[in-house]
Motif scaffolding. Structure first.
Motif, short mmCIF file in Angstrom:
data_model
loop_
_atom_site.label_atom_id
_atom_site.label_comp_id
_atom_site.label_asym_id
_atom_site.label_seq_id
_atom_site.Cartn_x
_atom_site.Cartn_y
_atom_site.Cartn_z
N MET A 137 9.63 -0.79 -4.26
CA MET A 137 8.75 -1.57 -5.10
C MET A 137 7.95 -2.52 -4.21
SD MET A 137 9.55 -0.99 -8.37
CE MET A 137 10.62 0.30 -8.86
N ALA A 138 6.71 -2.49 -4.42
CA ALA A 138 5.81 -3.28 -3.57
C ALA A 138 5.71 -4.72 -4.06
CB ALA A 138 4.43 -2.64 -3.57
N THR A 139 5.27 -5.53 -3.14
CA THR A 139 4.95 -6.91 -3.48
C THR A 139 3.51 -6.92 -4.00
OG1 THR A 139 6.45 -7.78 -1.84
CG2 THR A 139 4.65 -9.21 -2.51
N HIS A 140 3.27 -7.69 -5.01
CA HIS A 140 1.94 -7.79 -5.61
C HIS A 140 1.41 -9.20 -5.43
CE1 HIS A 140 2.31 -3.88 -7.59
NE2 HIS A 140 3.58 -4.21 -7.71
N LEU A 141 0.11 -9.32 -5.29
CA LEU A 141 -0.56 -10.63 -5.19
C LEU A 141 -1.46 -10.79 -6.40
CD1 LEU A 141 -1.61 -10.66 -1.43
CD2 LEU A 141 0.15 -12.06 -2.51
N TYR A 142 -1.30 -11.91 -7.09
CA TYR A 142 -2.15 -12.21 -8.24
C TYR A 142 -2.75 -13.60 -8.10
CZ TYR A 142 -0.60 -8.08 -10.67
OH TYR A 142 -0.36 -6.78 -11.01
N PRO A 143 -4.01 -13.73 -8.47
CA PRO A 143 -4.61 -15.06 -8.42
C PRO A 143 -4.09 -15.92 -9.56
CG PRO A 143 -6.16 -13.49 -9.36
CD PRO A 143 -4.95 -12.71 -8.93
N ALA A 144 -3.86 -17.16 -9.24
CA ALA A 144 -3.45 -18.14 -10.24
C ALA A 144 -4.40 -19.32 -10.12
CB ALA A 144 -2.02 -18.60 -9.99
N ILE A 145 -4.73 -19.88 -11.25
CA ILE A 145 -5.58 -21.07 -11.26
C ILE A 145 -4.66 -22.28 -11.36
CG2 ILE A 145 -7.38 -22.34 -12.47
CD1 ILE A 145 -8.35 -19.60 -13.55
N SER A 169 -0.77 -27.73 -13.26
CA SER A 169 -0.51 -26.67 -14.22
C SER A 169 -1.07 -25.38 -13.63
CB SER A 169 -1.15 -26.99 -15.59
OG SER A 169 -2.55 -27.12 -15.46
N VAL A 170 -0.50 -24.25 -14.04
CA VAL A 170 -0.85 -22.96 -13.47
C VAL A 170 -1.08 -21.95 -14.59
CG1 VAL A 170 -0.13 -21.13 -11.89
CG2 VAL A 170 0.68 -23.46 -11.51
N THR A 171 -2.17 -21.20 -14.49
CA THR A 171 -2.44 -20.10 -15.41
C THR A 171 -2.81 -18.87 -14.60
OG1 THR A 171 -4.76 -20.72 -15.64
CG2 THR A 171 -3.23 -21.59 -17.30
N PHE A 172 -2.64 -17.70 -15.21
CA PHE A 172 -2.94 -16.44 -14.55
C PHE A 172 -4.02 -15.70 -15.33
CE2 PHE A 172 1.30 -17.42 -13.07
CZ PHE A 172 1.27 -17.02 -11.75
N PRO A 173 -5.18 -15.47 -14.72
CA PRO A 173 -6.24 -14.74 -15.42
C PRO A 173 -5.83 -13.32 -15.82
CG PRO A 173 -7.09 -15.75 -13.41
CD PRO A 173 -5.61 -15.94 -13.41
N SER A 197 2.53 -22.02 -16.19
CA SER A 197 3.64 -22.83 -15.70
C SER A 197 3.10 -24.17 -15.24
CB SER A 197 4.35 -22.11 -14.54
OG SER A 197 5.55 -22.77 -14.24
N GLU A 198 3.98 -24.96 -14.64
CA GLU A 198 3.57 -26.27 -14.11
C GLU A 198 4.61 -26.75 -13.11
OE1 GLU A 198 5.59 -29.06 -17.55
OE2 GLU A 198 3.45 -28.73 -17.62
#
Length: 131
Positions: free
Chosen positions: A1-9, A18-22, A29-30
């Protein structure tokens, strides 16, 4: 299983971040500090993705250059690996019944083989999971 990268604001608040994921509607989260917010973001992704309908289904990540942020926001790429998340958060033991030939059982018992550990090692090898 690969590692994935996702942008978070990450949004700088008066008392932390605070953190959101597009790419994941409703995943947020926060944290009091930037480091804590990052760690909590990983946990939020894990909780969001461990839902049986979403587990191991990873959408293509949004290009971080295409994300428009406000003055108090910035984009951070969050690294996520479901196997590592599960190792950390879901280590309860599950009882399995298996069948092996009697002669193999006798040899293994004589050699004090730990059946549970042997099966775990074999599954990790079979599934090509990095340790």
């Amino acid at each position: 299983m690969a590692t994935h990268l996702y942008p978070a604001i990450f949004t700088e608040e008066s008392d932390g971040y605070s953190v959101t994921f597009p790419d994941f509607e409703g995943c947020f989260s926060e944290g009091d500090t930037l480091e804590e917010a990052y760690e909590m973001a990983i946990d939020a992704l894990g909780l969001y993705l461990e839902d049986s309908e979403k587990a191991f289904k990873y959408p293509k990540a949004t290009n971080p250059k295409s994300i428009i942020t406000n003055e108090n926001e910035f984009v951070v790429m969050v690294e996520f690996n479901m196997i590592e998340y599960m190792k950390k958060h879901d280590d309860k033991a599950i009882k399995k019944t298996l069948t092996i030939p009697a002669w193999l059982n006798e040899l293994a018992v004589k050699e004090n083989v730990n059946f549970s550990q042997t099966l775990q090692n074999a599954l990790i090898e079979q599934l090509k999971i990095a340790q």
